[in-house]
Design a protein around this motif. Structure first.
Motif, PDB file in Angstrom:
ATOM      1  N   GLY A  41       0.820  -1.212   0.000  1.00  0.00           N
ATOM      2  CA  GLY A  41       0.000   0.000   0.000  1.00  0.00           C
ATOM      3  C   GLY A  41       0.853   1.261   0.000  1.00  0.00           C
ATOM      4  O   GLY A  41       0.603   2.198  -0.760  1.00  0.00           O
ATOM      5  N   ILE A  42       1.876   1.257   0.840  1.00  0.00           N
ATOM      6  CA  ILE A  42       2.777   2.415   0.888  1.00  0.00           C
ATOM      7  C   ILE A  42       3.480   2.572  -0.460  1.00  0.00           C
ATOM      8  O   ILE A  42       3.562   3.677  -1.006  1.00  0.00           O
ATOM      9  CB  ILE A  42       3.823   2.231   2.019  1.00  0.00           C
ATOM     10  N   GLY A  43       3.926   1.447  -1.017  1.00  0.00           N
ATOM     11  CA  GLY A  43       4.663   1.475  -2.283  1.00  0.00           C
ATOM     12  C   GLY A  43       3.857   2.025  -3.447  1.00  0.00           C
ATOM     13  O   GLY A  43       4.407   2.690  -4.328  1.00  0.00           O
ATOM     14  N   VAL A  44       2.553   1.746  -3.461  1.00  0.00           N
ATOM     15  CA  VAL A  44       1.731   2.231  -4.580  1.00  0.00           C
ATOM     16  C   VAL A  44       1.064   3.572  -4.241  1.00  0.00           C
ATOM     17  O   VAL A  44       0.255   4.069  -5.014  1.00  0.00           O
ATOM     18  CB  VAL A  44       0.648   1.207  -5.008  1.00  0.00           C
ATOM     19  N   GLY A  45       1.404   4.137  -3.084  1.00  0.00           N
ATOM     20  CA  GLY A  45       0.860   5.452  -2.729  1.00  0.00           C
ATOM     21  C   GLY A  45      -0.585   5.411  -2.286  1.00  0.00           C
ATOM     22  O   GLY A  45      -1.357   6.345  -2.531  1.00  0.00           O
ATOM     23  N   ALA A  46      -0.989   4.331  -1.612  1.00  0.00           N
ATOM     24  CA  ALA A  46      -2.374   4.225  -1.142  1.00  0.00           C
ATOM     25  C   ALA A  46      -2.687   5.340  -0.136  1.00  0.00           C
ATOM     26  O   ALA A  46      -1.828   5.717   0.667  1.00  0.00           O
ATOM     27  CB  ALA A  46      -2.608   2.864  -0.490  1.00  0.00           C
ATOM     28  N   THR A  47      -3.907   5.849  -0.202  1.00  0.00           N
ATOM     29  CA  THR A  47      -4.345   6.852   0.771  1.00  0.00           C
ATOM     30  C   THR A  47      -4.437   6.227   2.153  1.00  0.00           C
ATOM     31  O   THR A  47      -4.075   6.851   3.148  1.00  0.00           O
ATOM     32  CB  THR A  47      -5.715   7.429   0.354  1.00  0.00           C
ATOM     33  N   SER A  48      -4.917   4.968   2.218  1.00  0.00           N
ATOM     34  CA  SER A  48      -4.964   4.281   3.510  1.00  0.00           C
ATOM     35  C   SER A  48      -4.715   2.794   3.328  1.00  0.00           C
ATOM     36  O   SER A  48      -4.962   2.236   2.258  1.00  0.00           O
ATOM     37  CB  SER A  48      -6.315   4.488   4.202  1.00  0.00           C
ATOM     38  N   ASP A  65       6.537  -2.660   9.472  1.00  0.00           N
ATOM     39  CA  ASP A  65       5.429  -1.990   8.772  1.00  0.00           C
ATOM     40  C   ASP A  65       5.130  -0.638   9.417  1.00  0.00           C
ATOM     41  O   ASP A  65       4.861   0.352   8.725  1.00  0.00           O
ATOM     42  CB  ASP A  65       4.165  -2.856   8.831  1.00  0.00           C
ATOM     43  N   PHE A  66       5.173  -0.592  10.753  1.00  0.00           N
ATOM     44  CA  PHE A  66       4.862   0.667  11.451  1.00  0.00           C
ATOM     45  C   PHE A  66       5.900   1.732  11.098  1.00  0.00           C
ATOM     46  O   PHE A  66       5.559   2.896  10.882  1.00  0.00           O
ATOM     47  CB  PHE A  66       4.819   0.463  12.967  1.00  0.00           C
ATOM     48  N   ALA A  67       7.173   1.319  11.031  1.00  0.00           N
ATOM     49  CA  ALA A  67       8.226   2.275  10.688  1.00  0.00           C
ATOM     50  C   ALA A  67       8.018   2.813   9.267  1.00  0.00           C
ATOM     51  O   ALA A  67       8.143   4.015   9.010  1.00  0.00           O
ATOM     52  CB  ALA A  67       9.600   1.611  10.815  1.00  0.00           C
ATOM     53  N   ALA A  68       7.655   1.908   8.354  1.00  0.00           N
ATOM     54  CA  ALA A  68       7.429   2.330   6.967  1.00  0.00           C
ATOM     55  C   ALA A  68       6.212   3.251   6.871  1.00  0.00           C
ATOM     56  O   ALA A  68       6.227   4.256   6.150  1.00  0.00           O
ATOM     57  CB  ALA A  68       7.249   1.105   6.072  1.00  0.00           C
ATOM     58  N   LEU A  69       5.158   2.912   7.619  1.00  0.00           N
ATOM     59  CA  LEU A  69       3.957   3.765   7.609  1.00  0.00           C
ATOM     60  C   LEU A  69       4.270   5.142   8.175  1.00  0.00           C
ATOM     61  O   LEU A  69       3.805   6.164   7.653  1.00  0.00           O
ATOM     62  CB  LEU A  69       2.837   3.111   8.438  1.00  0.00           C
ATOM     63  N   ALA A  70       5.057   5.168   9.241  1.00  0.00           N
ATOM     64  CA  ALA A  70       5.390   6.448   9.879  1.00  0.00           C
ATOM     65  C   ALA A  70       6.147   7.358   8.924  1.00  0.00           C
ATOM     66  O   ALA A  70       6.007   8.576   8.974  1.00  0.00           O
ATOM     67  CB  ALA A  70       6.217   6.193  11.144  1.00  0.00           C
ATOM     68  N   ALA A  71       6.922   6.761   8.028  1.00  0.00           N
ATOM     69  CA  ALA A  71       7.717   7.546   7.083  1.00  0.00           C
ATOM     70  C   ALA A  71       6.942   7.881   5.817  1.00  0.00           C
ATOM     71  O   ALA A  71       7.474   8.501   4.901  1.00  0.00           O
ATOM     72  CB  ALA A  71       8.990   6.773   6.728  1.00  0.00           C
ATOM     73  N   SER A  72       5.667   7.457   5.751  1.00  0.00           N
ATOM     74  CA  SER A  72       4.869   7.681   4.544  1.00  0.00           C
ATOM     75  C   SER A  72       3.695   8.600   4.860  1.00  0.00           C
ATOM     76  O   SER A  72       3.472   8.958   6.013  1.00  0.00           O
ATOM     77  CB  SER A  72       4.309   6.344   4.045  1.00  0.00           C
ATOM     78  N   VAL A  78       2.810   6.577  13.362  1.00  0.00           N
ATOM     79  CA  VAL A  78       1.856   6.243  12.302  1.00  0.00           C
ATOM     80  C   VAL A  78       0.609   7.122  12.440  1.00  0.00           C
ATOM     81  O   VAL A  78       0.139   7.363  13.558  1.00  0.00           O
ATOM     82  CB  VAL A  78       1.457   4.749  12.399  1.00  0.00           C
ATOM     83  N   ALA A  79       0.067   7.577  11.324  1.00  0.00           N
ATOM     84  CA  ALA A  79      -1.193   8.323  11.328  1.00  0.00           C
ATOM     85  C   ALA A  79      -2.338   7.325  11.412  1.00  0.00           C
ATOM     86  O   ALA A  79      -2.657   6.654  10.440  1.00  0.00           O
ATOM     87  CB  ALA A  79      -1.314   9.162  10.059  1.00  0.00           C
ATOM     88  N   VAL A  80      -2.941   7.214  12.609  1.00  0.00           N
ATOM     89  CA  VAL A  80      -3.958   6.194  12.858  1.00  0.00           C
ATOM     90  C   VAL A  80      -5.372   6.786  12.741  1.00  0.00           C
ATOM     91  O   VAL A  80      -5.665   7.816  13.337  1.00  0.00           O
ATOM     92  CB  VAL A  80      -3.765   5.593  14.270  1.00  0.00           C
ATOM     93  N   ALA A  81      -6.220   6.112  11.961  1.00  0.00           N
ATOM     94  CA  ALA A  81      -7.645   6.461  11.888  1.00  0.00           C
ATOM     95  C   ALA A  81      -8.451   5.265  12.390  1.00  0.00           C
ATOM     96  O   ALA A  81      -7.946   4.139  12.442  1.00  0.00           O
ATOM     97  CB  ALA A  81      -8.038   6.805  10.457  1.00  0.00           C
ATOM     98  N   LEU A  82      -9.705   5.511  12.761  1.00  0.00           N
ATOM     99  CA  LEU A  82     -10.624   4.451  13.169  1.00  0.00           C
ATOM    100  C   LEU A  82     -11.862   4.505  12.287  1.00  0.00           C
ATOM    101  O   LEU A  82     -12.343   5.586  11.952  1.00  0.00           O
ATOM    102  CB  LEU A  82     -11.074   4.654  14.625  1.00  0.00           C
TER     103      LEU A  82
END
Ligand SMILES: [Zn+2]
Length: 415
Positions: free
Chosen positions: A261-268, A279-286, A315-319
């Protein structure tokens, strides 16, 4: 002009129009004796009542919100709201100990929802969508994402997306549509999954995009659904059609879907029950938002995602609810907020940011809604509470009095 005045607390979430991370998640911009001034469909002022009303003429419709809580309208960024019939037999079988595979073999599961959807009329789908959007609205939701994915054929997928759009118009909710043709492999493609992936890429996606039938494309990437390689092809094809991207990621097992998801530029990337620290580290940097769906964990009795670890990592967390007939028939975001607090140890402030500004960011709408600042769409919810912590605290109670969407008062409740 419409004025909401004298709220015990007003949550503005003032700040940059982007997802919150780390400590930012707890900064809700709380104002005591708060007011919001609305002109047409936009907010023109939000702040302390004496500041907002200074120099204001008398030709204002005023709603006195004494003792109440005003918040940004809740944003439910992940639902499968259009379906034809509850799966009550599956529910009972699972409680009696049947596994997912056994339920699927005996005619339940996603495929039973597909069969029912294909036999349902347009009118019944629309009525169902209206009923459940009205219910979501009753709990404070003003923007809702709705996925297709029970049609698995272009015509039926389009009928689902059309029902969502129509129901948004009748209920007044802002609806964001997501094409989820890649929900599962339809039974007629058993043993020929590559042909269905080709059908998605060559025919369904271009047609959905051409008709502007959805804003997002989503893929269910898991061991029972699409592989990483298939998901990547589908998502890249969707992006080239101009659709924004989402992915059901690392829900039943860790497949590497969050990284994809991060690699293809997913919004979420959504679920993340089995995502790990890398994964959390990669998400935090995206800039990709991590959408957690604790209602599904509650309903299925499965392990909750590691929200605290994600927040600590930045990480930017949504619910969101994940409202759907199989794994989470839960429509109200306040109960999801309660679960996030009690089961994932998120703080009350964090869960508010996660269902407002971060929910908006999960739909690429942070510039438009999710906070109450000048120029934003006037989407707000008013609760019968004088402290924002009361909403997740009174688990299962509905404290929402009314919502305003695009400046329009949509309903009033006597509670
Ligand atoms: Zn889902």
């Amino acid at each position: 002009l419409l004025l909401l005045s004298h709220a015990a607390q007003l949550l503005t979430l003032a700040g940059p129009d982007r997802a919150r991370r780390g400590k930012e998640l707890t900064d809700l911009g709380v104002i005591r004796d708060g007011a919001v001034l609305v002109n047409g469909e936009r907010i023109v002022a939000a702040g302390p009542t004496d500041v907002v009303t200074r120099g204001l003429s008398t030709s204002v419709d005023e709603i006195d919100c004494r003792g109440m809580l005003i918040t940004p309208g809740l944003v439910d960024s992940h639902t499968h709201l259009v379906f034809a019939g509850a799966r009550l037999d599956d529910f009972e079988r699972r409680l009696a100990g049947a596994t997912y595979e056994e339920i699927a073999r005996s005619g339940g599961g996603i495929r039973s929802s597909v069969e029912r959807l294909c036999n349902a009329t347009d009118e019944s789908l629309t009525r169902h969508a209206e009923r459940w959007m009205a219910e979501a609205r009753r709990w404070g939701t003003t923007t809702i994402e709705v996925k297709s994915g029970y049609g698995l054929r272009l015509d039926h997928e389009l009928r689902m997306l059309a029902a969502a759009e129509t129901a948004g118009k009748t209920t007044g909710l802002k609806v964001i549509r997501t094409f989820l043709g890649a929900h599962t492999i339809p039974s007629e493609y058993d043993g020929a999954r590559q042909r269905y992936v080709d059908e998605l890429i060559d025919n369904m996606l271009p047609e959905v995009a051409k008709r502007r039938a959805s804003e997002f494309c989503d893929v269910f990437c898991d061991r029972t659904a699409f592989t990483i390689e298939e998901a990547e092809k589908i998502l890249r094809a969707a992006a080239s059609c101009g659709l924004k991207l989402k992915i059901h990621a690392d829900q039943l097992s860790r497949t590497g879907a969050a990284a994809l998801g991060i690699g293809v530029g997913a919004t979420s990337v959504d679920h993340l029950d089995h995502a790990d620290a890398s994964d959390f580290a990669a998400l935090a940097a995206s800039s990709t938002v991590a959408t957690l769906l604790p209602g599904a964990n509650f309903f299925m009795g499965s392990t909750y995602p590691a929200a605290r670890e994600m927040i600590a990592a930045g990480v930017a967390v949504a619910l969101a609810t994940d409202f759907n007939p199989g794994t989470c028939p839960m429509i109200g975001l306040p109960l999801v907020m309660s679960l996030a607090c009690t089961q994932m140890r998120m703080t009350p402030a964090e869960v508010w940011a996660a269902v407002t500004l971060n929910g908006a960011a999960a739909l690429a709408l942070a510039h438009e809604c999710g906070s109450l600042t000048n120029g934003k769409r006037a989407d707000l919810a008013v609760f019968n509470a004088d402290d924002f912590r009361a909403v997740p605290y009174f688990a299962g109670a509905n404290l929402c009095r009314f919502v305003i969407v695009g400046g329009k008062l949509l309903q009033t409740l006597d509670n």
